[in-house]
Design an enzyme around this catalytic site. Sequence first.
Site, mmCIF file in Angstrom:
data_model
loop_
_atom_site.group_PDB
_atom_site.id
_atom_site.type_symbol
_atom_site.label_atom_id
_atom_site.label_comp_id
_atom_site.label_asym_id
_atom_site.label_seq_id
_atom_site.Cartn_x
_atom_site.Cartn_y
_atom_site.Cartn_z
ATOM 1 N N HIS A 87 2.922 -3.610 6.628
ATOM 2 C CA HIS A 87 1.989 -2.184 6.293
ATOM 3 C C HIS A 87 1.618 -1.393 7.540
ATOM 4 O O HIS A 87 2.856 -1.229 8.227
ATOM 5 C CB HIS A 87 0.079 -3.025 6.460
ATOM 6 C CG HIS A 87 0.440 -3.697 4.941
ATOM 7 N ND1 HIS A 87 -0.878 -3.648 4.109
ATOM 8 C CD2 HIS A 87 0.791 -4.578 5.077
ATOM 9 C CE1 HIS A 87 -0.233 -4.689 3.365
ATOM 10 N NE2 HIS A 87 0.424 -5.110 3.705
ATOM 11 N N HIS B 129 0.628 -1.495 0.038
ATOM 12 C CA HIS B 129 -0.203 0.121 0.169
ATOM 13 C C HIS B 129 1.194 1.558 0.068
ATOM 14 O O HIS B 129 1.054 1.583 1.066
ATOM 15 C CB HIS B 129 -0.733 -0.069 1.272
ATOM 16 C CG HIS B 129 -2.005 -1.385 1.057
ATOM 17 N ND1 HIS B 129 -1.880 -2.058 2.395
ATOM 18 C CD2 HIS B 129 -2.916 -1.877 0.521
ATOM 19 C CE1 HIS B 129 -2.899 -3.169 1.941
ATOM 20 N NE2 HIS B 129 -3.459 -2.879 0.506
ATOM 21 N N GLU C 272 1.029 -4.630 10.808
ATOM 22 C CA GLU C 272 0.747 -3.339 10.770
ATOM 23 C C GLU C 272 1.361 -3.293 12.083
ATOM 24 O O GLU C 272 1.157 -2.637 13.001
ATOM 25 C CB GLU C 272 -0.956 -3.232 10.874
ATOM 26 C CG GLU C 272 -2.290 -3.933 10.022
ATOM 27 C CD GLU C 272 -2.498 -3.003 8.833
ATOM 28 O OE1 GLU C 272 -2.287 -2.185 8.278
ATOM 29 O OE2 GLU C 272 -3.095 -4.015 8.483
ATOM 30 N N GLU D 117 1.182 3.259 2.608
ATOM 31 C CA GLU D 117 1.834 3.163 4.218
ATOM 32 C C GLU D 117 3.374 2.817 3.908
ATOM 33 O O GLU D 117 4.236 1.740 3.554
ATOM 34 C CB GLU D 117 1.427 1.680 4.294
ATOM 35 C CG GLU D 117 -0.564 1.756 4.593
ATOM 36 C CD GLU D 117 -1.241 1.004 4.647
ATOM 37 O OE1 GLU D 117 -1.049 -0.481 4.707
ATOM 38 O OE2 GLU D 117 -2.254 0.679 4.820
HETATM 39 ZN ZN LIG Z 1 -1.781 -1.822 4.367
#
Ligand SMILES: [Zn+2]
Length: 430
Positions: free
Chosen positions: A190, A83, A268, A86
């Site tokens: 992420h 992403h 994350e 990110e």
């Molecule tokens: Zn992500």
Amino acid sequence: MDFARLWLGLLLPLVAALDFGYHHQKDMEEFLKNVAKNYSSITRLHSIGKSVKGRNLWVLVVGRFPKEHRIGIPEFKYVANMHGDETVGRELLLHLIEYLVTNDGKDAEVTKLINSTRIHLMPSMNPDGFESVVKPDCFYSNGRENSNYYDLNRNFPDAFEFNNVSRQPETAAVMEWLKTETFVLSANLHGGALVASYPFDNGVPGEPPRARLWLPEPRVELRTLRLEGTVLPKHPNGIENMYFIRQISSGMQDYNYIWAQCFEITLELSCCKYPHEEKLPFFWNKNKASLIEYIKQVHLGVKGQVFDQNGNPLPNVIVEVQNRKHICPYRTNKFGEYYLLLLPGSYMINVTVPGHDPYLTKVVIPEKSQNFSALKKDILLPFRGQLDSIPVSNPSCSKTPLYSDLPSDSAATKPGLFLFLVTVFLVFVK
Ligand SMILES: [Zn+2]
Ligand SMILES: *[C@@H]1O[C@H](CO)[C@@H](O)[C@H](O)[C@H]1NC(C)=O
Ligand SMILES: *[C@@H]1O[C@H](CO)[C@@H](O)[C@H](O)[C@H]1NC(C)=O
Ligand SMILES: *[C@@H]1O[C@H](CO)[C@@H](O)[C@H](O)[C@H]1NC(C)=O
Ligand SMILES: *[C@@H]1O[C@H](CO)[C@@H](O)[C@H](O)[C@H]1NC(C)=O
Ligand SMILES: *[C@@H]1O[C@H](CO)[C@@H](O)[C@H](O)[C@H]1NC(C)=O
């Protein structure tokens, strides 16, 4: 003699330290190319394909034998920035690269890690997304998707539901890359939350998706996630009341686990997706030990080669733990090798060659740490392999939904392993 220059030269470090700032494609490429040049004996830089806008998707390999796989040396990978907005993982991997190459031969742990592991580091899977973000922003921005507006973490084949999304070049490049190595363990970095999740992200339609493990809210110092199992006082095992349900279809970690025999988790690492660069030293300092510790976990369990009576290694032979079938069976690679991530304990391994009865053999994975190696166990089958009968290319599982023939306990990796892996991932948040 120019003393001023000499003096300056002495002050300059031999290796220019990587700065804590965001490295856009050009700077990132320059850094990676310099590392590959300065540390050519332990690195290999290659691009696994190009983004929609033609940017290279770089992977730097670090290892004692970086150019190709060696029997017994497991393949590990980190992928960041799929992403594009990110961004923390992207910079963490650049710093990790610098840390590994500059400590080889100096720090015993890093040296052993490099000796025993082939580490593939992909700082950005979505360089177009990253470049399209105008400025740091904690929340969602247009850079999440690639430049065709596809979320790459919803762009892989899905085992559980029909998915006809148009496969993006970045996704296709990763799918091809996965075929080129026997990756054993991986993490996908992420931002936007503090959570670690493990396969499966999706599930059989009509049944609740499997749980995601949420890390505690910010401001809790997460001592739970310690290798030695030190626990957070309030939660007996640090995770009990943190399950949360969320479903993702066509994600990368399920694809890795189901079709590439690679156990991938999603981390994350920051609530803020794209923090200001002054925060980068903080994230690096808090995650550095965990990033290293997690790589070491590729040495869990058991590994070896499968041979027939004549001593020929047998590729494409199914090697699994009894009663822990994978959705797509795990098979030996072209060297006849298998790698099974397992916690200490006693297991029955089931080796299946087409046309023969399954061969069962017991392994006991010891409690003691394995000194940068899984338990080594070669398996000699009591017959000749009929090599001709074993398909040459890995007959991959069909890419269509498989849920109709899933046994209910098909989660071959029980949560135990995941929780163990996450417990080695220290994320301190203040
Ligand atoms: Zn992500
Ligand atoms: C590579 O070495 C050169 C000098 O030999 C140095 O200027 C450069 O900073 C080094 N780069 C990296 C990334 O190690
Ligand atoms: C790492 O490998 C190198 C080269 O094979 C060897 O000289 C060195 O002793 C090894 N170091 C450790 C700590 O295993
Ligand atoms: C995907 O399938 C749905 C329904 O099955 C259809 O409406 C849609 O147009 C398809 N999309 C693509 C990109 O093929
Ligand atoms: C061994 O694996 C094969 C193929 O996956 C399976 O058909 C067989 O039932 C398994 N045998 C045992 C005893 O688990
Ligand atoms: C661990 O591995 C190193 C070399 O990689 C070896 O010298 C050492 O003896 C091993 N230690 C144990 C306990 O097996």
